[in-house]
Design an enzyme around this catalytic site. Structure first.
Site, PDB file in Angstrom:
ATOM      1  N   HIS A  41       0.876  -1.063  -0.056  1.00 19.36           N
ATOM      2  CA  HIS A  41      -0.153  -0.124   0.012  1.00 19.36           C
ATOM      3  C   HIS A  41       0.903   1.233  -0.123  1.00 19.36           C
ATOM      4  CE1 HIS A  41      -2.246  -3.162   1.665  1.00 19.36           C
ATOM      5  NE2 HIS A  41      -3.478  -2.505   1.385  1.00 19.36           N
ATOM      6  N   GLU A 120       0.500   0.297  -5.441  1.00 16.54           N
ATOM      7  CA  GLU A 120      -0.617   1.215  -5.119  1.00 16.54           C
ATOM      8  C   GLU A 120      -1.810   1.026  -5.956  1.00 16.54           C
ATOM      9  OE1 GLU A 120      -3.420   3.445  -3.176  1.00 16.54           O
ATOM     10  OE2 GLU A 120      -1.232   2.874  -2.081  1.00 16.54           O
ATOM     11  N   ASP A 145      -4.596  -4.577  -6.570  1.00  7.92           N
ATOM     12  CA  ASP A 145      -5.147  -4.691  -5.277  1.00  7.92           C
ATOM     13  C   ASP A 145      -4.301  -5.507  -4.478  1.00  7.92           C
ATOM     14  OD1 ASP A 145      -7.791  -5.453  -3.370  1.00  7.92           O
ATOM     15  OD2 ASP A 145      -6.544  -7.158  -3.385  1.00  7.92           O
ATOM     16  N   ASP A 166       0.346  -1.676   4.860  1.00  7.69           N
ATOM     17  CA  ASP A 166       0.032  -0.789   5.561  1.00  7.69           C
ATOM     18  C   ASP A 166      -1.313  -0.226   5.035  1.00  7.69           C
ATOM     19  OD1 ASP A 166      -0.159   1.817   6.969  1.00  7.69           O
ATOM     20  OD2 ASP A 166       1.261   2.747   5.918  1.00  7.69           O
TER      21      ASP A 166
END
Length: 285
Positions: A41, A120, A145, A166
């Site tokens: 992330h 991302e 994803d 995260d």
């Protein structure tokens, strides 16, 4: 809760997470073999502390703003130096106005042949992240994803590395998603180091997540929790945790030095506290 990175860049939770990330990378560099960092992330990679999002909350002022100005004991300062150096480098000789996100911190600390994969899903953030790492060698940016990325990227060909997880916690079932994703990740790459950030808004939900992760096969782990003040309805996030699976051997002893300093420096009031729990033998990376 929405923990989208731009609003909270450089706050106390970011400091905790990024200090741990930097220390893990420093330990991985002890061995000459290349390793891989996978950031599931990744956000945009860098944040304007004077921008609309960070300016709306101002959380960085009581996070990285304090930490950069603190006078710390020599041992703690030395352990923090790799992390703080990345912040200084991105700001140059000017005042603190930009904060590096986790992929930029990682890439700054990694060696030439170590590989970075920054993922991302958010379309706008992905565009910024892609532009930031354009032509940066040994770095790849993906728009997947996070849990699809975990399945497709593990195990890394180097068989050494760290996976940073995260999530923004926009979903009510985020803890369940993390537990399921980690179970799959551990099955594919049992020897990897995993750094998993989570909010402590609901301690029971966090405890259930830790229990599920332990049951999934995380036989060596260190759970670090940090509270800057007692929660209150008018306050935002006041406590967060970081779970490190397969932590480097010396990480616990380093955090024994660092956590009292972080707590004293970033505390909002006298109720600031921290705790660390480990299970089984904490082994090397």
């Amino acid at each position: 809760m929405n923990y989208r990175h731009a609003y909270h860049a450089g706050n106390f939770a970011d400091c905790l997470k990024h200090v741990i990330l930097a220390r893990v990378i420093e330990h991985l560099k002890i061995k000459p073999q290349p390793f891989r960092v996978i950031d599931t992330h990744a956000g945009t990679g860098r944040y304007d502390l004077g921008g609309i999002e960070a300016g709306k909350t101002g959380e960085w002022q009581n996070g990285i703003g304090r930490l950069m100005q603190a006078t710390l004991p020599a041992t703690a300062a030395a352990l923090l130096e790799p992390y703080l150096a990345t912040v200084r480098d991105i700001n140059g000789s000017g005042p603190l106005s930009v904060y590096p996100g986790s992929p930029l911190i990682a890439r700054s600390l990694m060696r030439r042949d170590d590989q970075l994969v920054a993922n991302e899903l958010h379309p706008d953030d992905f565009v910024e992240l892609k532009a930031l790492f354009h032509k940066v060698r040994d770095s790849k940016v993906l728009n997947l994803d996070a849990w699809v990325a975990v399945k497709s990227l593990l195990p890394p060909k180097e068989r050494r590395g760290v996976v940073l997880i995260d999530p923004p916690f926009e979903r009510s079932d985020e803890f369940d998603c993390m537990a399921e994703g980690l179970e799959e990740a551990i099955r594919r790459f049992a020897s990897g180091v995993y750094i998993v950030w989570y909010p402590l808004k609901d301690a029971r939900a966090a405890d259930r997540f830790i229990g599920r992760t332990r049951a999934a096969g995380a036989v060596k782990a260190l759970d670090v929790r940090f509270q800057i003040c007692e929660p209150a309805p008018d306050l935002g996030l006041t406590a967060s945790g970081v779970l490190i699976i397969n932590p480097p051997f010396r990480l616990r002893s380093e955090l024994d030095i660092l956590m009292p300093c972080l707590s004293a420096t970033l505390a909002k009031d006298a109720s600031s506290s921290f705790g660390m729990t480990q299970w089984e033998d904490v082994g090397g990376a």
